[in-house]
Design a protein around this motif. Structure first.
Motif, mmCIF file in Angstrom:
data_model
loop_
_atom_site.group_PDB
_atom_site.id
_atom_site.type_symbol
_atom_site.label_atom_id
_atom_site.label_comp_id
_atom_site.label_asym_id
_atom_site.label_seq_id
_atom_site.Cartn_x
_atom_site.Cartn_y
_atom_site.Cartn_z
ATOM 1 N N THR A 195 71.536 39.677 44.357
ATOM 2 C CA THR A 195 70.752 40.710 43.061
ATOM 3 C C THR A 195 69.891 40.232 41.827
ATOM 4 O OG1 THR A 195 72.392 42.188 43.186
ATOM 5 C CG2 THR A 195 71.597 42.026 41.043
ATOM 6 N N LYS A 196 70.482 38.425 41.930
ATOM 7 C CA LYS A 196 70.295 37.208 41.383
ATOM 8 C C LYS A 196 67.887 37.093 41.409
ATOM 9 C CE LYS A 196 74.251 35.381 39.685
ATOM 10 N NZ LYS A 196 75.320 33.546 39.482
ATOM 11 N N ALA A 197 68.544 36.770 43.139
ATOM 12 C CA ALA A 197 66.826 36.903 43.415
ATOM 13 C C ALA A 197 65.887 37.929 43.305
ATOM 14 C CB ALA A 197 67.061 36.538 44.561
ATOM 15 N N ILE A 198 66.423 38.326 43.520
ATOM 16 C CA ILE A 198 65.573 39.464 43.153
ATOM 17 C C ILE A 198 65.323 39.741 41.540
ATOM 18 C CG2 ILE A 198 65.873 42.549 42.693
ATOM 19 C CD1 ILE A 198 67.513 42.712 44.971
ATOM 20 N N ARG A 199 65.629 39.668 40.648
ATOM 21 C CA ARG A 199 66.036 39.749 39.129
ATOM 22 C C ARG A 199 64.724 38.741 39.141
ATOM 23 N NH1 ARG A 199 70.942 40.047 37.761
ATOM 24 N NH2 ARG A 199 71.434 38.559 37.550
ATOM 25 N N VAL A 200 64.760 37.217 39.642
ATOM 26 C CA VAL A 200 63.845 36.439 39.558
ATOM 27 C C VAL A 200 62.369 36.765 40.014
ATOM 28 C CG1 VAL A 200 63.038 34.160 40.633
ATOM 29 C CG2 VAL A 200 65.801 34.664 39.122
ATOM 30 N N ALA A 201 62.663 37.162 41.627
ATOM 31 C CA ALA A 201 61.024 38.064 42.038
ATOM 32 C C ALA A 201 60.238 38.559 40.927
ATOM 33 C CB ALA A 201 61.064 38.970 43.381
ATOM 34 N N SER A 202 61.210 39.787 40.291
ATOM 35 C CA SER A 202 61.000 41.179 39.624
ATOM 36 C C SER A 202 60.211 39.879 38.731
ATOM 37 C CB SER A 202 61.624 42.571 39.238
ATOM 38 O OG SER A 202 60.926 42.955 38.213
ATOM 39 N N ASP A 203 60.902 39.963 37.739
ATOM 40 C CA ASP A 203 60.282 39.023 36.762
ATOM 41 C C ASP A 203 58.879 37.575 37.104
ATOM 42 O OD1 ASP A 203 60.272 37.918 33.966
ATOM 43 O OD2 ASP A 203 59.918 36.068 34.697
ATOM 44 N N SER A 204 58.497 37.171 38.358
ATOM 45 C CA SER A 204 57.653 36.440 38.857
ATOM 46 C C SER A 204 56.226 36.816 38.842
ATOM 47 C CB SER A 204 58.243 35.577 39.629
ATOM 48 O OG SER A 204 58.974 34.823 39.620
ATOM 49 N N ILE A 205 56.522 38.891 39.773
ATOM 50 C CA ILE A 205 55.611 39.923 39.941
ATOM 51 C C ILE A 205 54.708 39.921 38.578
ATOM 52 C CG2 ILE A 205 54.838 42.022 40.552
ATOM 53 C CD1 ILE A 205 57.280 41.213 42.874
ATOM 54 N N ARG A 206 55.826 40.182 36.940
ATOM 55 C CA ARG A 206 55.653 40.473 35.855
ATOM 56 C C ARG A 206 54.305 39.201 35.443
ATOM 57 N NH1 ARG A 206 56.352 39.242 32.068
ATOM 58 N NH2 ARG A 206 58.881 38.347 32.631
ATOM 59 N N ARG A 207 54.631 38.568 35.295
ATOM 60 C CA ARG A 207 53.816 36.772 35.182
ATOM 61 C C ARG A 207 52.427 37.476 35.722
ATOM 62 N NH1 ARG A 207 52.108 35.629 31.423
ATOM 63 N NH2 ARG A 207 52.432 32.824 30.786
ATOM 64 N N ALA A 208 52.717 37.006 37.488
ATOM 65 C CA ALA A 208 52.052 37.151 37.421
ATOM 66 C C ALA A 208 50.068 37.673 37.241
ATOM 67 C CB ALA A 208 52.035 36.706 39.163
ATOM 68 N N ASP A 209 51.022 39.176 37.256
ATOM 69 C CA ASP A 209 50.300 39.995 37.000
ATOM 70 C C ASP A 209 49.487 40.014 35.494
ATOM 71 O OD1 ASP A 209 49.332 42.816 37.944
ATOM 72 O OD2 ASP A 209 50.656 43.863 36.265
ATOM 73 N N GLU A 210 50.034 39.613 34.749
ATOM 74 C CA GLU A 210 50.130 39.190 33.431
ATOM 75 C C GLU A 210 49.005 38.720 33.152
ATOM 76 O OE1 GLU A 210 52.927 37.907 30.887
ATOM 77 O OE2 GLU A 210 54.094 40.353 31.026
ATOM 78 N N LEU A 211 48.887 37.021 33.744
ATOM 79 C CA LEU A 211 48.039 36.026 34.173
ATOM 80 C C LEU A 211 46.637 36.559 34.745
ATOM 81 C CD1 LEU A 211 50.641 33.288 35.448
ATOM 82 C CD2 LEU A 211 49.137 32.840 33.792
ATOM 83 N N LEU A 212 47.084 37.390 35.956
ATOM 84 C CA LEU A 212 45.473 38.100 36.128
ATOM 85 C C LEU A 212 45.338 39.070 35.148
ATOM 86 C CD1 LEU A 212 46.194 38.532 40.214
ATOM 87 C CD2 LEU A 212 45.093 36.884 39.299
ATOM 88 N N ASP A 213 44.957 40.065 34.382
ATOM 89 C CA ASP A 213 44.943 40.606 33.310
ATOM 90 C C ASP A 213 44.778 40.050 31.962
ATOM 91 O OD1 ASP A 213 46.349 43.144 34.235
ATOM 92 O OD2 ASP A 213 47.623 43.191 33.438
ATOM 93 N N ALA A 214 45.016 39.191 31.852
ATOM 94 C CA ALA A 214 44.333 38.042 30.867
ATOM 95 C C ALA A 214 42.922 37.569 30.846
ATOM 96 C CB ALA A 214 45.356 36.663 30.620
ATOM 97 N N VAL A 215 42.947 37.601 32.515
ATOM 98 C CA VAL A 215 40.896 36.343 33.049
ATOM 99 C C VAL A 215 40.201 38.170 32.537
ATOM 100 C CG1 VAL A 215 39.247 35.889 34.709
ATOM 101 C CG2 VAL A 215 41.928 35.245 34.484
ATOM 102 N N THR A 216 40.166 39.109 32.655
ATOM 103 C CA THR A 216 39.314 40.250 33.241
ATOM 104 C C THR A 216 39.658 40.833 31.123
ATOM 105 O OG1 THR A 216 40.191 41.689 34.780
ATOM 106 C CG2 THR A 216 39.087 42.957 33.111
ATOM 107 N N ASP A 217 40.929 40.957 30.331
ATOM 108 C CA ASP A 217 41.372 40.870 29.067
ATOM 109 C C ASP A 217 40.569 39.525 28.156
ATOM 110 O OD1 ASP A 217 42.818 43.217 29.453
ATOM 111 O OD2 ASP A 217 44.341 41.942 28.850
ATOM 112 N N TYR A 218 39.880 38.489 28.800
ATOM 113 C CA TYR A 218 39.190 37.552 28.050
ATOM 114 C C TYR A 218 38.148 37.473 27.941
ATOM 115 C CZ TYR A 218 38.132 32.318 26.305
ATOM 116 O OH TYR A 218 37.868 31.688 25.468
ATOM 117 N N GLU A 219 37.546 38.463 29.137
ATOM 118 C CA GLU A 219 36.298 38.498 29.227
ATOM 119 C C GLU A 219 35.231 39.943 28.409
ATOM 120 O OE1 GLU A 219 33.204 39.675 33.028
ATOM 121 O OE2 GLU A 219 35.204 39.950 33.803
ATOM 122 N N VAL A 220 37.205 41.175 28.058
ATOM 123 C CA VAL A 220 36.373 41.851 27.571
ATOM 124 C C VAL A 220 36.444 41.000 25.899
ATOM 125 C CG1 VAL A 220 36.753 43.628 26.332
ATOM 126 C CG2 VAL A 220 37.079 43.915 28.620
#
Length: 458
Positions: A195-220
C-alpha cells in the motif's frame, strides 16, 4: 388480600431511563464490540506493533463503557433519586459513551480503510499502470512544445520548464519501480508495504502529469504575455505623447526624465531580443510607465477614469502573468526555492485577489501593480535560488567526476542517472523534484526498510 396476610406488597415498577441514554449505551457497546473485531482483523494483517494504539484505545473504551453501565445501574436500582440526581447520572452516561465513541471509532475506521486498500491493491496497481502509460504518451508532445519555446524565447525565459520532460520521464520510471515493488510485496503477503508503494507511485504520476502540463501552460502564458506587451507598448507610447504635450505647456525636469526613461523602455521592448523574454520586458516597461504616471498625476488632478480602467486592465493582465510565472518557478522546483520567493508570491496573490474589492480605480491600479512587483520579485528570488542550486551541483560534479556522477561505477545513481553530461540543462531540476516527492514520503519512512527497493533510474 393474601398479600396482606403474608406481609408482602405488590412490587413497584422498575425505573426507566430515557431513550437517549438507552440508545447511547447500545451504540457504545456495539462500538466496542466492532472495534474488538477490527482489532483482530488488523492485528492479523498488520501485526501487533502497528495496532498498539487501537488496542490501547479499546482498553480505555472498555473502562469508560463499564463506568457508563455502572451509572445506568444507579438509575435502575431501587434507591430513589431526585430529578437533579437523575439528570446528573444521565449526563454521566452520555458523556462516558461519547468518550467510548471518540476513542474507538477513528482508529478502527482507519484500519478498516487500510484493509480495504489492501484488498483493492491489484486493481489500484492496474489503474496506475494505465495512468502511467497515458502520461508517458505526453512526454514527446511536451518535448516538441519545449523545442518550439526554445526557438521563440530566451533560455532565461523558459528556465521554469526547460527540464520538465526529463523530470517527468524520470518520475515515470520511478513509478514503474514502485508498482513492481507493490506487486511483489502484495504477492508475498506484505500488504502494508504494498500500500505504501502504491501511494508513492500515485504521487509520482500526479507530479509527472503536472510537469508536462506546465510546459503546455507556459506556452499559452507566453503568448498571452506577448499580447499584453503589445497593448502596454501602445499605451506607453500614448503616455509619452501626452507627457510631451504637458511638458510643452509647462516644463518639468522630473517629468522630462521619466518620459525619456519610458521612451527608452519602449524602444528596448520593441526589439526582437526583448520579445524573447516577454515577462521581464513587461516588468521593466511597467516600472517606467508607473514612474511617469505618478509624476503626471501629481501635476494633473482632472478625472481620468477611462484611462485608469485601461491601465488597470493591462496591469492586472501583467500581474496575472507575473504571478503565474512565479508560481510555476516555485511549484516546479520545490526543493530548490527558498522561503523569500514564496513569501513574495503569497503577498502578490493576496493583493491580486483583493483588487476586485477596491472601488477606487486608482487604488485598484496601484494594488495590481504592487502585486505584479511582488510577483516579479518572487520570480527573481526563485531564479536566484535555482542558479545557486545549479552552481552547487556543478561544484559537486567537479569534485566527484566530470560527468556529474559519483565516479565511474555509479554514474546511474542519484548524482547523474539522468543528469550531468547527457543533455540536461543545469542538471538540478530533477533532483529537486524527486527530492520533493521522496523526501517526505520515501526517505521519511514510507518505504523505510524495503530492502530490495532501488532508487537508481537505470
Amino acid at each position: 388480600m393474601f398479600g396482606g396476610i403474608f406481609g408482602r406488597q405488590k412490587p413497584s415498577p422498575a425505573p426507566e431511563v430515557t431513550a437517549e441514554v438507552a440508545e447511547a449505551l447500545v451504540r457504545a457497546d456495539e462500538t466496542v464490540r466492532r472495534g474488538t473485531d477490527e482489532l483482530g482483523y488488523a492485528t492479523a494483517e498488520f501485526g501487533e506493533v502497528d495496532t498498539r494504539e487501537l488496542a490501547a484505545a479499546l482498553t480505555q473504551a472498555r473502562t469508560q463503557l463499564r463506568e457508563a453501565f455502572r451509572l445506568n445501574g444507579l438509575l435502575l436500582d431501587d434507591e430513589p433519586e431526585t430529578p437533579q440526581q437523575r439528570q446528573q447520572l444521565e449526563a454521566g452516561v452520555l458523556a462516558t459513551t461519547a468518550e467510548v465513541d471518540r476513542l474507538v471509532r477513528g482508529p478502527a475506521s482507519e484500519f478498516a480503510t487500510r484493509r480495504a486498500a489492501l484488498r483493492d491493491a491489484p486493481t489500484a496497481i492496474a489503474r496506475l499502470r494505465a495512468e502511467t502509460g497515458d502520461v508517458a504518451g505526453r512526454v514527446a508532445e511536451a518535448r516538441s512544445a519545449l523545442a518550439t519555446l526554445t526557438t521563440r524565447y530566451s533560455e532565461e525565459a523558459i528556465v521554469a520548464v526547460a527540464d520538465n520532460p526529463d523530470q517527468a520521464e524520470a518520475l515515470l520510471q520511478f513509478t514503474e519501480r514502485s508498482l513492481g515493488l507493490a506487486e511483489r510485496r502484495h504477492t508475498a503477503g506484505r500488504g502494508e508495504e504494498a500500500t505504501k508503494a502504491i501511494r508513492v507511485a500515485s504521487d509520482s504520476i500526479r507530479r509527472a502529469d503536472e510537469l508536462l502540463d506546465a510546459v503546455t501552460d507556459y506556452e499559452v502564458e507566453a503568448v498571452h504575455a506577448e499580447s499584453t506587451l503589445t497593448a502596454v507598448l501602445a499605451d506607453s507610447r500614448s503616455d509619452i505623447v501626452e507627457a510631451r504635450h504637458l511638458l510643452a505647456a509647462a516644463p518639468d525636469h522630473e517629468i522630462e526624465g521619466a518620459t525619456a526613461a519610458l521612451d527608452e523602455a519602449v524602444a528596448a521592448a520593441a526589439t526582437g531580443e526583448a520579445a524573447r523574454d516577454p515577462f521581464t520586458t513587461l516588468s521593466r516597461l511597467r516600472a517606467a510607465n508607473e514612474a511617469l504616471d505618478r509624476l503626471v498625476r501629481e501635476r494633473r488632478s482632472r478625472p481620468e477614469r477611462e484611462r485608469l480602467r485601461a491601465h488597470l486592465e493591462a496591469a492586472l493582465a501583467d500581474a496575472d502573468r507575473q504571478v503565474a510565472l512565479a508560481r510555476t518557478l516555485i511549484a516546479d522546483h520545490p526543493g530548490s526555492t527558498g522561503p523569500d520567493s514564496r513569501t513574495r508570491l503569497a503577498q502578490a496573490e493576496r493583493l491580486l485577489g483583493g483588487v476586485t474589492l477596491v472601488e477606487d480605480p486608482q487604488a485598484a491600479l496601484s494594488q495590481g501593480r504592487q502585486a505584479a512587483d511582488l510577483a516579479a520579485e518572487a520570480a527573481a528570488l526563485a531564479r536566484r535560488d535555482l542558479e545557486a542550486a545549479r552552481m552547487r551541483e556543478q561544484e559537486q560534479r567537479s569534485q566527484w567526476g566530470g560527468d556529474g556522477g559519483w565516479g565511474e561505477d555509479r554514474g546511474s545513481g542519484w548524482g547523474g542517472g539522468y543528469g550531468g553530461g547527457r543533455g540536461r540543462r543545469g542538471g538540478f531540476g530533477a533532483e529537486g523534484v524527486l527530492g520533493g516527492v521522496l523526501g517526505g514520503m520515501v526517505l521519511g519512512g514510507i518505504l523505510d526498510g524495503l530492502d530490495d527497493f532501488d532508487f537508481d533510474f537505470d
